[in-house]
Each structure stands twice: as structure tokens, then as C-alpha cells.
Design a protein around this motif. Sequence first.
Motif, PDB file in Angstrom:
ATOM      1  N   VAL A   8      46.305  72.695  25.913  1.00 54.54           N
ATOM      2  CA  VAL A   8      46.766  71.477  25.241  1.00 54.54           C
ATOM      3  C   VAL A   8      45.677  70.799  24.431  1.00 54.54           C
ATOM      4  O   VAL A   8      45.947  69.813  23.744  1.00 54.54           O
ATOM      5  CB  VAL A   8      47.351  70.466  26.254  1.00 54.54           C
ATOM      6  N   LYS A   9      44.462  71.305  24.495  1.00 57.82           N
ATOM      7  CA  LYS A   9      43.340  70.660  23.812  1.00 57.82           C
ATOM      8  C   LYS A   9      43.624  70.564  22.307  1.00 57.82           C
ATOM      9  O   LYS A   9      44.048  71.537  21.685  1.00 57.82           O
ATOM     10  CB  LYS A   9      42.058  71.443  24.066  1.00 57.82           C
ATOM     11  N   GLY A  10      43.399  69.387  21.764  1.00 57.28           N
ATOM     12  CA  GLY A  10      43.670  69.153  20.349  1.00 57.28           C
ATOM     13  C   GLY A  10      45.083  68.703  20.062  1.00 57.28           C
ATOM     14  O   GLY A  10      45.388  68.273  18.951  1.00 57.28           O
ATOM     15  N   ARG A  11      45.964  68.808  21.045  1.00 56.51           N
ATOM     16  CA  ARG A  11      47.363  68.398  20.856  1.00 56.51           C
ATOM     17  C   ARG A  11      47.721  67.200  21.737  1.00 56.51           C
ATOM     18  O   ARG A  11      48.555  66.380  21.348  1.00 56.51           O
ATOM     19  CB  ARG A  11      48.306  69.552  21.175  1.00 56.51           C
ATOM     20  N   PHE A  12      47.136  67.114  22.920  1.00 51.10           N
ATOM     21  CA  PHE A  12      47.431  66.038  23.867  1.00 51.10           C
ATOM     22  C   PHE A  12      46.235  65.094  23.935  1.00 51.10           C
ATOM     23  O   PHE A  12      45.080  65.520  23.883  1.00 51.10           O
ATOM     24  CB  PHE A  12      47.693  66.593  25.260  1.00 51.10           C
ATOM     25  N   THR A  13      46.543  63.813  24.086  1.00 52.16           N
ATOM     26  CA  THR A  13      45.509  62.793  24.222  1.00 52.16           C
ATOM     27  C   THR A  13      45.882  61.833  25.341  1.00 52.16           C
ATOM     28  O   THR A  13      46.968  61.239  25.303  1.00 52.16           O
ATOM     29  CB  THR A  13      45.333  62.003  22.917  1.00 52.16           C
ATOM     30  N   ILE A  14      44.989  61.684  26.301  1.00 50.10           N
ATOM     31  CA  ILE A  14      45.205  60.734  27.385  1.00 50.10           C
ATOM     32  C   ILE A  14      44.428  59.466  27.089  1.00 50.10           C
ATOM     33  O   ILE A  14      43.309  59.515  26.555  1.00 50.10           O
ATOM     34  CB  ILE A  14      44.800  61.339  28.752  1.00 50.10           C
ATOM     35  N   SER A  15      45.029  58.326  27.406  1.00 47.47           N
ATOM     36  CA  SER A  15      44.356  57.052  27.184  1.00 47.47           C
ATOM     37  C   SER A  15      44.807  56.064  28.242  1.00 47.47           C
ATOM     38  O   SER A  15      45.792  56.303  28.953  1.00 47.47           O
ATOM     39  CB  SER A  15      44.650  56.509  25.781  1.00 47.47           C
ATOM     40  N   ARG A  16      44.093  54.949  28.309  1.00 47.52           N
ATOM     41  CA  ARG A  16      44.403  53.966  29.349  1.00 47.52           C
ATOM     42  C   ARG A  16      44.342  52.566  28.741  1.00 47.52           C
ATOM     43  O   ARG A  16      43.437  52.258  27.975  1.00 47.52           O
ATOM     44  CB  ARG A  16      43.408  54.087  30.505  1.00 47.52           C
ATOM     45  N   ASP A  17      45.319  51.746  29.098  1.00 42.22           N
ATOM     46  CA  ASP A  17      45.325  50.337  28.724  1.00 42.22           C
ATOM     47  C   ASP A  17      45.194  49.534  30.013  1.00 42.22           C
ATOM     48  O   ASP A  17      46.164  49.409  30.771  1.00 42.22           O
ATOM     49  CB  ASP A  17      46.623  49.991  27.985  1.00 42.22           C
ATOM     50  N   ASN A  18      43.998  49.038  30.269  1.00 39.91           N
ATOM     51  CA  ASN A  18      43.764  48.328  31.530  1.00 39.91           C
ATOM     52  C   ASN A  18      44.556  47.025  31.596  1.00 39.91           C
ATOM     53  O   ASN A  18      44.958  46.596  32.683  1.00 39.91           O
ATOM     54  CB  ASN A  18      42.277  48.064  31.711  1.00 39.91           C
ATOM     55  N   HIS A  19      44.777  46.398  30.456  1.00 46.88           N
ATOM     56  CA  HIS A  19      45.550  45.152  30.452  1.00 46.88           C
ATOM     57  C   HIS A  19      46.984  45.410  30.884  1.00 46.88           C
ATOM     58  O   HIS A  19      47.564  44.633  31.658  1.00 46.88           O
ATOM     59  CB  HIS A  19      45.510  44.524  29.063  1.00 46.88           C
ATOM     60  N   GLU A  20      47.563  46.505  30.393  1.00 48.14           N
ATOM     61  CA  GLU A  20      48.936  46.869  30.753  1.00 48.14           C
ATOM     62  C   GLU A  20      49.004  47.648  32.053  1.00 48.14           C
ATOM     63  O   GLU A  20      50.100  47.926  32.549  1.00 48.14           O
ATOM     64  CB  GLU A  20      49.559  47.690  29.620  1.00 48.14           C
ATOM     65  N   ASN A  21      47.820  48.031  32.586  1.00 43.33           N
ATOM     66  CA  ASN A  21      47.762  48.840  33.813  1.00 43.33           C
ATOM     67  C   ASN A  21      48.595  50.117  33.667  1.00 43.33           C
ATOM     68  O   ASN A  21      49.383  50.487  34.562  1.00 43.33           O
ATOM     69  CB  ASN A  21      48.222  48.043  35.035  1.00 43.33           C
ATOM     70  N   GLY A  45      37.692  57.323  36.121  1.00 46.05           N
ATOM     71  CA  GLY A  45      37.840  55.941  36.508  1.00 46.05           C
ATOM     72  C   GLY A  45      36.987  55.002  35.685  1.00 46.05           C
ATOM     73  O   GLY A  45      37.417  54.464  34.672  1.00 46.05           O
ATOM     74  N   SER A  46      35.749  54.829  36.071  1.00 46.54           N
ATOM     75  CA  SER A  46      34.931  53.813  35.417  1.00 46.54           C
ATOM     76  C   SER A  46      34.481  54.211  34.015  1.00 46.54           C
ATOM     77  O   SER A  46      34.372  53.356  33.135  1.00 46.54           O
ATOM     78  CB  SER A  46      33.701  53.504  36.270  1.00 46.54           C
ATOM     79  N   ASP A  47      34.261  55.511  33.778  1.00 47.69           N
ATOM     80  CA  ASP A  47      33.677  55.903  32.489  1.00 47.69           C
ATOM     81  C   ASP A  47      34.711  56.329  31.459  1.00 47.69           C
ATOM     82  O   ASP A  47      34.394  56.463  30.273  1.00 47.69           O
ATOM     83  CB  ASP A  47      32.632  57.001  32.670  1.00 47.69           C
ATOM     84  N   GLY A  48      35.955  56.566  31.883  1.00 46.92           N
ATOM     85  CA  GLY A  48      36.994  56.944  30.938  1.00 46.92           C
ATOM     86  C   GLY A  48      36.820  58.318  30.335  1.00 46.92           C
ATOM     87  O   GLY A  48      37.430  58.637  29.313  1.00 46.92           O
ATOM     88  N   TYR A  49      36.000  59.154  30.971  1.00 52.46           N
ATOM     89  CA  TYR A  49      35.782  60.517  30.470  1.00 52.46           C
ATOM     90  C   TYR A  49      37.099  61.276  30.545  1.00 52.46           C
ATOM     91  O   TYR A  49      37.831  61.165  31.522  1.00 52.46           O
ATOM     92  CB  TYR A  49      34.725  61.200  31.329  1.00 52.46           C
ATOM     93  N   THR A  50      37.409  62.064  29.504  1.00 52.80           N
ATOM     94  CA  THR A  50      38.674  62.797  29.472  1.00 52.80           C
ATOM     95  C   THR A  50      38.429  64.296  29.445  1.00 52.80           C
ATOM     96  O   THR A  50      37.436  64.769  28.871  1.00 52.80           O
ATOM     97  CB  THR A  50      39.510  62.396  28.248  1.00 52.80           C
ATOM     98  N   ILE A  51      39.336  65.032  30.057  1.00 58.37           N
ATOM     99  CA  ILE A  51      39.266  66.486  30.020  1.00 58.37           C
ATOM    100  C   ILE A  51      40.669  67.052  29.817  1.00 58.37           C
ATOM    101  O   ILE A  51      41.660  66.426  30.207  1.00 58.37           O
ATOM    102  CB  ILE A  51      38.638  67.082  31.292  1.00 58.37           C
ATOM    103  N   TYR A  52      40.709  68.224  29.186  1.00 57.72           N
ATOM    104  CA  TYR A  52      41.967  68.901  28.899  1.00 57.72           C
ATOM    105  C   TYR A  52      41.770  70.403  29.062  1.00 57.72           C
ATOM    106  O   TYR A  52      40.700  70.928  28.730  1.00 57.72           O
ATOM    107  CB  TYR A  52      42.395  68.652  27.444  1.00 57.72           C
ATOM    108  N   PRO A  53      42.801  71.110  29.496  1.00 58.09           N
ATOM    109  CA  PRO A  53      42.718  72.567  29.472  1.00 58.09           C
ATOM    110  C   PRO A  53      42.913  73.068  28.043  1.00 58.09           C
ATOM    111  O   PRO A  53      43.427  72.345  27.181  1.00 58.09           O
ATOM    112  CB  PRO A  53      43.883  72.987  30.370  1.00 58.09           C
ATOM    113  N   ASP A  54      42.536  74.297  27.807  1.00 58.80           N
ATOM    114  CA  ASP A  54      42.643  74.869  26.468  1.00 58.80           C
ATOM    115  C   ASP A  54      44.085  74.888  25.967  1.00 58.80           C
ATOM    116  O   ASP A  54      44.325  74.818  24.764  1.00 58.80           O
ATOM    117  CB  ASP A  54      42.071  76.287  26.450  1.00 58.80           C
TER     118      ASP A  54
END
Length: 122
Positions: free
Chosen positions: A63-76, A52-61
Motif C-alpha cells: 500500500v506504500k504510496g497509495r495509503f496515508t495514515i494520519s491523526r487528529d488529536n483534537h478530534e481524537n 504514539g508520541s512521535d507520529g512515525y508512520t509505516i506501511y507495507p509495500d
Amino acid sequence: VQLQASGGGLVHPGGSLRLSCAASEFRLGSYAIGWFRQAPGGGREEVACIGGSDGYTIYPDSVKGRFTISRDNHENTVYLQMDSLKPEDTAVYYCATDWSQFCTVVASSAFWGQGTLVTVSS
């Protein structure tokens, strides 16, 4: 309150897709958001989470290195960029939140959006 996942489709192995998770009536940036997938006949697996507040990301092995999660707060909206896709990535993908700030999202107490189908096939 609603979560709407979109962006799935058919892609060849090695290809890329970007999934979107849009929220209505609440701010995605206030909560941890997870992307999960469920393959036919399989269980539900969390493939990415953004805090939530810190934007820390985690992935299982898987998908790690292949998937990327991100957030655009303006676009919600929360995104899942999926690269180097493999046939085993074929699944219905869901976004969810358990209304906490912290990853991982607890599936048993989560609020789910409708899924979007990703098919990786030649």
C-alpha cells in the motif's frame, strides 16, 4: 473503552476512500494505532501504523504510496486515506492498538475496533 471504524463502502478501481477510527474513553494520541485488513478467506494484514508520541508512520509495500495514515488529536480520530484503490484492497478494515507507543501494533495482544467493509469493484 471503544474504537469505532467507519467510512467503508463500494468504490471503483482507481478511486479513493477515507476511513476514520474514533476512540472513546482514551486518547488516541497516546498510543500507536494500526489499520489492519482482512480479505475473505485471508489473514489479517497491517496496512498502516502511526506511532504514539512521535507520529512515525509505516506501511507495507502493498500500500506504500497509495495509503496515508494520519491523526487528529483534537478530534481524537485516526484516518486512513486510501487512493488508487485496487480490487485486491477489498477487505474488512479494522483499527487497533496494543497500548504501546511503537509501531507495529502486535495483533495478538491488540484491542480491536469493529471493522468497516471496503469493496473495490467495477
